[in-house]
Design a protein around this motif. Structure first.
Motif, short mmCIF file in Angstrom:
data_model
loop_
_atom_site.label_atom_id
_atom_site.label_comp_id
_atom_site.label_asym_id
_atom_site.label_seq_id
_atom_site.Cartn_x
_atom_site.Cartn_y
_atom_site.Cartn_z
N GLN A 76 31.13 62.74 27.35
CA GLN A 76 31.80 64.12 27.70
C GLN A 76 31.39 65.10 26.69
OE1 GLN A 76 35.92 63.06 28.22
NE2 GLN A 76 35.42 62.53 30.39
N ARG A 77 31.39 66.29 26.98
CA ARG A 77 31.23 67.53 25.92
C ARG A 77 33.02 68.13 25.87
NH1 ARG A 77 30.31 72.98 26.75
NH2 ARG A 77 29.70 72.75 29.12
N LYS A 78 33.19 67.95 24.61
CA LYS A 78 34.56 68.50 24.33
C LYS A 78 34.81 69.83 24.56
CE LYS A 78 37.42 65.52 23.60
NZ LYS A 78 37.98 64.76 24.51
N PRO A 144 23.43 71.43 20.17
CA PRO A 144 23.80 71.11 18.61
C PRO A 144 25.03 71.55 18.33
CG PRO A 144 21.71 72.58 19.05
CD PRO A 144 22.17 72.21 20.33
N ASP A 145 25.46 72.63 18.64
CA ASP A 145 26.84 72.97 18.29
C ASP A 145 27.99 72.67 19.05
OD1 ASP A 145 25.15 74.75 16.75
OD2 ASP A 145 25.16 76.38 17.97
N GLU A 146 27.88 71.61 20.07
CA GLU A 146 28.92 71.10 20.60
C GLU A 146 29.50 69.86 20.07
OE1 GLU A 146 30.66 72.95 22.90
OE2 GLU A 146 29.08 74.74 23.01
N GLN A 147 30.63 69.66 20.46
CA GLN A 147 31.37 68.21 20.16
C GLN A 147 31.20 67.30 21.42
OE1 GLN A 147 35.06 68.97 18.72
NE2 GLN A 147 34.58 68.85 16.69
N SER A 179 39.36 46.22 29.84
CA SER A 179 39.79 46.54 28.44
C SER A 179 40.02 47.96 28.36
CB SER A 179 38.45 46.71 27.66
OG SER A 179 37.49 47.70 28.09
N ASP A 180 40.92 48.34 27.45
CA ASP A 180 41.08 50.02 27.37
C ASP A 180 39.83 50.75 26.81
OD1 ASP A 180 43.64 49.34 27.50
OD2 ASP A 180 44.13 49.23 25.32
N TRP A 181 39.81 51.91 27.12
CA TRP A 181 38.63 52.76 26.88
C TRP A 181 38.54 52.89 25.23
CZ3 TRP A 181 35.24 54.73 30.15
CH2 TRP A 181 35.48 54.57 31.62
N TYR A 182 37.32 52.68 24.93
CA TYR A 182 37.06 52.69 23.56
C TYR A 182 36.16 53.86 23.30
CZ TYR A 182 34.99 51.15 18.80
OH TYR A 182 34.82 50.92 17.61
N THR A 183 36.64 54.97 22.31
CA THR A 183 36.16 56.20 22.10
C THR A 183 35.58 56.46 20.92
OG1 THR A 183 37.93 57.02 24.04
CG2 THR A 183 36.71 58.56 22.67
N TRP A 184 34.44 57.17 20.68
CA TRP A 184 33.96 57.63 19.52
C TRP A 184 32.99 58.78 19.71
CZ3 TRP A 184 31.95 53.97 22.65
CH2 TRP A 184 30.58 53.88 23.01
N SER A 185 32.61 59.27 18.54
CA SER A 185 31.85 60.58 18.47
C SER A 185 30.63 60.30 18.82
CB SER A 185 32.26 61.60 17.30
OG SER A 185 33.67 61.96 17.43
N LEU A 186 29.94 61.26 19.32
CA LEU A 186 28.45 61.01 19.57
C LEU A 186 27.74 62.25 18.61
CD1 LEU A 186 25.89 60.14 21.29
CD2 LEU A 186 26.06 62.16 22.63
N THR A 187 27.32 61.71 17.61
CA THR A 187 26.60 62.55 16.74
C THR A 187 25.13 62.25 16.60
OG1 THR A 187 27.21 60.94 14.98
CG2 THR A 187 28.69 62.50 15.23
N ARG A 188 24.52 63.45 15.94
CA ARG A 188 23.11 63.58 15.93
C ARG A 188 22.69 62.44 14.57
NH1 ARG A 188 18.95 66.36 18.70
NH2 ARG A 188 19.72 67.15 20.43
#
Length: 188
Positions: A76-78, A144-147, A179-188
């Motif tokens: 997802q794009r934040k 590139p400028d999005e989270q 399971s619960d959702w496991y969440t992390w940031s997607l980074t280049r």
């Protein structure tokens, strides 16, 4: 005599499985770690999932009922002032089946059709819980400028159970393995 031996084997496996497949003694699924990395323009997913099947699920497995496990993956794009935007939604499905005649556990990737055979349940569960180099997303879809965030969840697919077993699975907590959702940031 044969029925008693089969029940004893199911109880033995159910009792030892938590020690073989994880340190916790409770039933359930848990995503232990997950990360993405960029390689040749593709984001690859590496993850570790612990699968601790309930006694009811193991009993069904040894009775010839295949168990289907689903991995749900969302990117997802934040957005600050609006709902997050879905970039990608993926579903990986695996079927675990006990073949009594050969005394083997078959693990089938339902997306690719690949089948693997194991002499032990712990071997099949270990491979099921290891995700390496899974192609997740083309890097060109990321601005590139999005989270961005990635979420991963594992669960037993009750809808894939045989029809007579589904009503019981819906109301019995031993079948609700997710399971619960496991969440992390997607980074280049």
């Amino acid at each position: 005599m044969r029925g008693w031996l089969k029940r004893w084997r199911v109880w033995l496996v159910a009792g030892l499985l938590p020690f073989v497949c994880g340190t916790a003694t409770a039933q359930g699924f848990a995503v232990r770690e997950a990360k993405t990395r960029l390689a040749e323009g593709i984001f690859l997913l590496d993850a570790r999932v612990d699968y601790r099947f309930s006694h009811k699920a193991l009993e069904a497995l040894y009775s010839g009922v295949p168990l289907t496990v689903r991995l749900d993956i969302e990117v997802q794009r934040k957005r600050r002032w609006w709902l997050d935007a879905d970039v990608a939604t993926l579903e990986q499905r695996y079927q675990l089946h006990y073949h009594a005649l050969s005394d083997q556990f078959l693990l089938k990737n339902l997306n690719s059709g690949a089948i693997y055979a194991f002499h032990t349940l712990s071997g099949a569960v270990e491979v099921l819980g290891t995700i390496d180099d899974f192609p997740l997303l083309d890097a060109r879809l990321i601005e590139p400028d999005e989270q961005y965030e990635v979420e991963l969840r594992a669960g037993l697919d009750i809808e894939s159970l045989p029809s007579p077993l589904r009503p019981l699975a819906y109301i019995t907590p031993a079948w609700r393995l997710r399971s619960d959702w496991y969440t992390w940031s997607l980074t280049r």
